[in-house]
Design a protein around this motif. Structure first.
Motif, PDB file in Angstrom:
ATOM      1  N   ALA A 162       0.826  -1.209   0.000  1.00  0.00           N
ATOM      2  CA  ALA A 162       0.000   0.000   0.000  1.00  0.00           C
ATOM      3  C   ALA A 162       0.860   1.260   0.000  1.00  0.00           C
ATOM      4  O   ALA A 162       0.449   2.297  -0.513  1.00  0.00           O
ATOM      5  CB  ALA A 162      -0.922   0.013   1.225  1.00  0.00           C
ATOM      6  N   ALA A 163       2.047   1.161   0.570  1.00  0.00           N
ATOM      7  CA  ALA A 163       2.864   2.366   0.773  1.00  0.00           C
ATOM      8  C   ALA A 163       3.745   2.696  -0.432  1.00  0.00           C
ATOM      9  O   ALA A 163       4.175   3.836  -0.587  1.00  0.00           O
ATOM     10  CB  ALA A 163       3.734   2.201   2.011  1.00  0.00           C
ATOM     11  N   ARG A 164       4.030   1.692  -1.283  1.00  0.00           N
ATOM     12  CA  ARG A 164       4.936   1.956  -2.413  1.00  0.00           C
ATOM     13  C   ARG A 164       4.183   2.316  -3.680  1.00  0.00           C
ATOM     14  O   ARG A 164       3.129   1.758  -3.974  1.00  0.00           O
ATOM     15  CB  ARG A 164       5.784   0.709  -2.692  1.00  0.00           C
ATOM     16  CG  ARG A 164       6.914   0.537  -1.711  1.00  0.00           C
ATOM     17  CD  ARG A 164       8.047  -0.275  -2.320  1.00  0.00           C
ATOM     18  NE  ARG A 164       9.171  -0.327  -1.406  1.00  0.00           N
ATOM     19  CZ  ARG A 164      10.248   0.450  -1.526  1.00  0.00           C
ATOM     20  NH1 ARG A 164      10.348   1.324  -2.513  1.00  0.00           N
ATOM     21  NH2 ARG A 164      11.230   0.349  -0.665  1.00  0.00           N
ATOM     22  N   ARG A 178       7.466   7.633  -1.298  1.00  0.00           N
ATOM     23  CA  ARG A 178       6.527   6.589  -0.928  1.00  0.00           C
ATOM     24  C   ARG A 178       5.259   7.265  -0.432  1.00  0.00           C
ATOM     25  O   ARG A 178       5.185   8.478  -0.354  1.00  0.00           O
ATOM     26  CB  ARG A 178       7.099   5.640   0.110  1.00  0.00           C
ATOM     27  CG  ARG A 178       7.494   6.311   1.411  1.00  0.00           C
ATOM     28  CD  ARG A 178       8.224   5.362   2.337  1.00  0.00           C
ATOM     29  NE  ARG A 178       7.356   4.412   2.997  1.00  0.00           N
ATOM     30  CZ  ARG A 178       7.476   3.082   2.914  1.00  0.00           C
ATOM     31  NH1 ARG A 178       8.402   2.517   2.188  1.00  0.00           N
ATOM     32  NH2 ARG A 178       6.670   2.296   3.581  1.00  0.00           N
ATOM     33  N   ARG A 179       4.250   6.472  -0.115  1.00  0.00           N
ATOM     34  CA  ARG A 179       3.004   7.039   0.370  1.00  0.00           C
ATOM     35  C   ARG A 179       3.089   7.129   1.888  1.00  0.00           C
ATOM     36  O   ARG A 179       3.210   6.124   2.572  1.00  0.00           O
ATOM     37  CB  ARG A 179       1.816   6.184  -0.104  1.00  0.00           C
ATOM     38  CG  ARG A 179       1.878   5.954  -1.639  1.00  0.00           C
ATOM     39  CD  ARG A 179       0.626   5.323  -2.240  1.00  0.00           C
ATOM     40  NE  ARG A 179      -0.526   6.128  -1.912  1.00  0.00           N
ATOM     41  CZ  ARG A 179      -1.400   5.826  -0.976  1.00  0.00           C
ATOM     42  NH1 ARG A 179      -1.295   4.686  -0.340  1.00  0.00           N
ATOM     43  NH2 ARG A 179      -2.368   6.647  -0.703  1.00  0.00           N
ATOM     44  N   TYR A 180       3.102   8.315   2.418  1.00  0.00           N
ATOM     45  CA  TYR A 180       3.231   8.514   3.868  1.00  0.00           C
ATOM     46  C   TYR A 180       1.865   8.638   4.556  1.00  0.00           C
ATOM     47  O   TYR A 180       1.664   8.102   5.630  1.00  0.00           O
ATOM     48  CB  TYR A 180       4.054   9.774   4.151  1.00  0.00           C
ATOM     49  CG  TYR A 180       5.495   9.653   3.705  1.00  0.00           C
ATOM     50  CD1 TYR A 180       6.425   8.996   4.487  1.00  0.00           C
ATOM     51  CD2 TYR A 180       5.906  10.179   2.483  1.00  0.00           C
ATOM     52  CE1 TYR A 180       7.746   8.868   4.078  1.00  0.00           C
ATOM     53  CE2 TYR A 180       7.223  10.059   2.062  1.00  0.00           C
ATOM     54  CZ  TYR A 180       8.127   9.402   2.860  1.00  0.00           C
ATOM     55  OH  TYR A 180       9.431   9.277   2.447  1.00  0.00           O
ATOM     56  N   GLY A 232      -0.643  10.663  -0.085  1.00  0.00           N
ATOM     57  CA  GLY A 232       0.562   9.923  -0.437  1.00  0.00           C
ATOM     58  C   GLY A 232       1.844  10.573   0.014  1.00  0.00           C
ATOM     59  O   GLY A 232       2.041  10.844   1.198  1.00  0.00           O
ATOM     60  N   LEU A 233       2.745  10.808  -0.948  1.00  0.00           N
ATOM     61  CA  LEU A 233       4.013  11.492  -0.656  1.00  0.00           C
ATOM     62  C   LEU A 233       3.744  12.848  -0.011  1.00  0.00           C
ATOM     63  O   LEU A 233       4.456  13.281   0.885  1.00  0.00           O
ATOM     64  CB  LEU A 233       4.790  11.701  -1.972  1.00  0.00           C
ATOM     65  CG  LEU A 233       6.066  12.534  -1.904  1.00  0.00           C
ATOM     66  CD1 LEU A 233       7.184  11.782  -1.192  1.00  0.00           C
ATOM     67  CD2 LEU A 233       6.528  12.952  -3.301  1.00  0.00           C
ATOM     68  N   ASP A 247      -6.493  12.873  -6.523  1.00  0.00           N
ATOM     69  CA  ASP A 247      -5.977  12.015  -7.604  1.00  0.00           C
ATOM     70  C   ASP A 247      -6.162  12.619  -8.982  1.00  0.00           C
ATOM     71  O   ASP A 247      -7.238  13.123  -9.306  1.00  0.00           O
ATOM     72  CB  ASP A 247      -6.741  10.677  -7.616  1.00  0.00           C
ATOM     73  CG  ASP A 247      -6.479   9.860  -6.380  1.00  0.00           C
ATOM     74  OD1 ASP A 247      -5.411  10.040  -5.762  1.00  0.00           O
ATOM     75  OD2 ASP A 247      -7.342   9.022  -6.040  1.00  0.00           O
ATOM     76  N   LEU A 248      -5.099  12.540  -9.786  1.00  0.00           N
ATOM     77  CA  LEU A 248      -5.257  12.763 -11.220  1.00  0.00           C
ATOM     78  C   LEU A 248      -4.161  11.995 -11.931  1.00  0.00           C
ATOM     79  O   LEU A 248      -3.217  11.522 -11.314  1.00  0.00           O
ATOM     80  CB  LEU A 248      -5.281  14.254 -11.600  1.00  0.00           C
ATOM     81  CG  LEU A 248      -4.382  15.265 -10.916  1.00  0.00           C
ATOM     82  CD1 LEU A 248      -2.959  15.147 -11.388  1.00  0.00           C
ATOM     83  CD2 LEU A 248      -4.892  16.656 -11.237  1.00  0.00           C
TER      84      LEU A 248
END
Ligand SMILES: Nc1ncnc2c1ncn2[C@@H]1O[C@H](COP(=O)(O)OP(=O)(O)O)[C@@H](O)[C@H]1O
Ligand SMILES: CC(=O)OP(=O)(O)O
Ligand SMILES: [Mg+2]
Length: 404
Positions: A162-164, A178-180, A232-233, A247-248
């Motif tokens: 999920a995080a990458r 990564r997604r923090y 995310g990041l 999101d886009l």
């Protein structure tokens, strides 16, 4: 003398400073307030002395977060609650981006400040304000423990899947991409309060938390641990927000650069500050958008529909991530107050066991409450967040532990 029991909590946003002074013996509030429009000519400080309910306002320019905190210190002193008080045990600071480095509340020293500074490029709207708050508070009370409580901390339990992002891990690791995830203090608090509302142990329940404020994010919480979240990041990914697109397709950015002739900074400003609800219809306040929708305004209706469509997609996605869902919890300014958002987000999801009872949804209330029909397979709840109380609790626990 007995040990001090008060904690001052500072929540610095890009143009605001929210604060609360709490007594941790009973978690009661002594003072609460807000400085708005910092850096503009029309700044405003609103201060409430909670025990007697008296309020004061200051109107006029407050140049930056340092001036804002000094003005707040002045108001607290007028109520006999100044920063020089021996009853003050610590100051707890909300820090938005802690990267992978900070997984817990952290006592602030020079090296912690340096690390928070290094993270500015991935939280440009938030970390600079947080740093100014930290530096100013340290200068005002150098002897006092200053504790940083990170928005990202709760999300560090996310599995790698999920995080990458699906990009070359060497490049990702080199740039710490990564997604923090963010709003973690709220997601942690609300998921726990939702379990309590269901009369269950947090370890037994799976909750989808929808934190819908000006910034907005969803999270999937499995047995008290975050397994996925929509930011995310940076806090730009995910849901449609007040002024952020969420999101886009990343190719939109190349297109705006190559075909639209925009610079990277211009695109950054467009997506963070002039998109979302505001970009779609010129308003970012959900109250105003609902008023316009009810008056038949097409642009406001489209903005609302896009907001809801994205929200519904995330409910479905996190249902799939969790497999079994016990509750969906709505929180923050929009989630706690906007019944039409809750109704629309859940509409048509009966097949997933999700529904809202129109009567319960319409009732306004202060505390956590269920708004799903009694026999609903998945509960839908309104659970007010309290980031300040959570930050104070974590701050005080750390100070107590360090005092042995
Ligand atoms: N009664 C209400 N009805 C609909 N939306 C509301 C109401 N009250 C507040 N909001 C929304 O809540 C948002 C602010 O939420 P909040 O959680 O305080 O955000 P933040 O912490 O990001 O500043 C406002 O932009 C507004 O859209
Ligand atoms: C991280 C984030 O988006 O915070 P806020 O909602 O306070 O802007
Ligand atoms: Mg908020």
């Amino acid at each position: 003398m007995s040990s001090p029991t008060r904690v001052l909590v500072l929540n610095s946003g890009s143009s605001s400073l929210k604060y609360q002074l709490l007594d941790m013996r009973d978690s009661s509030r002594l003072a609460v307030g807000l400085v708005e429009r910092i850096g503009e000519r029309t700044s405003r400080l609103k201060h409430t002395h909670v025990p007697d309910g008296s309020t004061r306002e200051q109107n006029g320019p407050i140049a930056d977060h340092e001036a804002a905190l000094k003005a707040v210190a002045g108001e607290l002193a007028r109520d006999g609650l100044g920063l020089d008080s021996p009853e003050l045990a610590a100051i707890g600071h909300r820090v938005v981006h802690g990267g992978m480095f900070f997984t817990e509340p952290t006592l602030v020293d020079d090296s912690v400040l340096t690390e928070i500074e290094r993270l500015i490029p991935v939280a440009p709207l938030h970390n600079p304000a947080n740093l100014t708050g930290l530096r100013t508070a340290r200068a005002l009370r150098p002897d006092l423990p200053q504790v940083a409580v990170f928005d990202t901390a709760f999300h560090t339990t996310m599995p790698e899947a999920a995080a990458r992002y699906a990009i070359d891990p060497k490049i990702a690791d080199r740039h710490r991409i990564r997604r923090y995830g963010f709003h973690g203090t709220s997601h942690a608090y609300v998921s726990r309060e939702t379990a309590r509302l269901l009369g269950k142990d947090p370890a037994e329940v799976n909750v989808i938390v929808l934190h819908l404020g000006n910034g907005a994010s969803a999270s999937a919480v499995q047995g008290g641990r975050c397994v996925d979240t929509s930011m995310g990041l940076t806090p730009l990914e995910g849901l449609v927000m007040g002024t952020r697109s969420g999101d886009l397709d990343p190719a939109v950015i190349f297109h705006l650069e190559r075909v639209g002739g925009m610079s990277t900074d211009e695109i950054d400003t467009l997506l963070n500050k002039r998109s979302g609800l505001f970009g779609l219809c010129g308003d970012n306040d959900m109250r105003e958008i609902r008023r316009r929708v009810d008056a038949g305004d097409e642009a406001a209706k489209l903005a609302f529909d896009i907001y809801i469509h994205r929200l519904k997609k995330y409910i479905g996605a996190y249902y799939a991530v969790l497999g079994r869902v016990d509750a969906v919890a709505f929180t923050a300014g929009v989630g706690e107050n906007a019944a039409p958002v809750r109704e629309a987000a859940v509409a048509g999801l009966e097949g997933l066991g999700l529904a809202v009872d129109a009567g319960l949804n319409a009732v306004r209330g202060d505390g956590p409450r269920l708004i799903s029909p009694e026999d609903a397979r998945v509960k839908v709840a309104v659970v007010p967040t309290d980031e300040e109380l959570e930050i104070a609790t974590q701050t005080y626990a750390l100070v107590e532990k360090n005092n042995g």
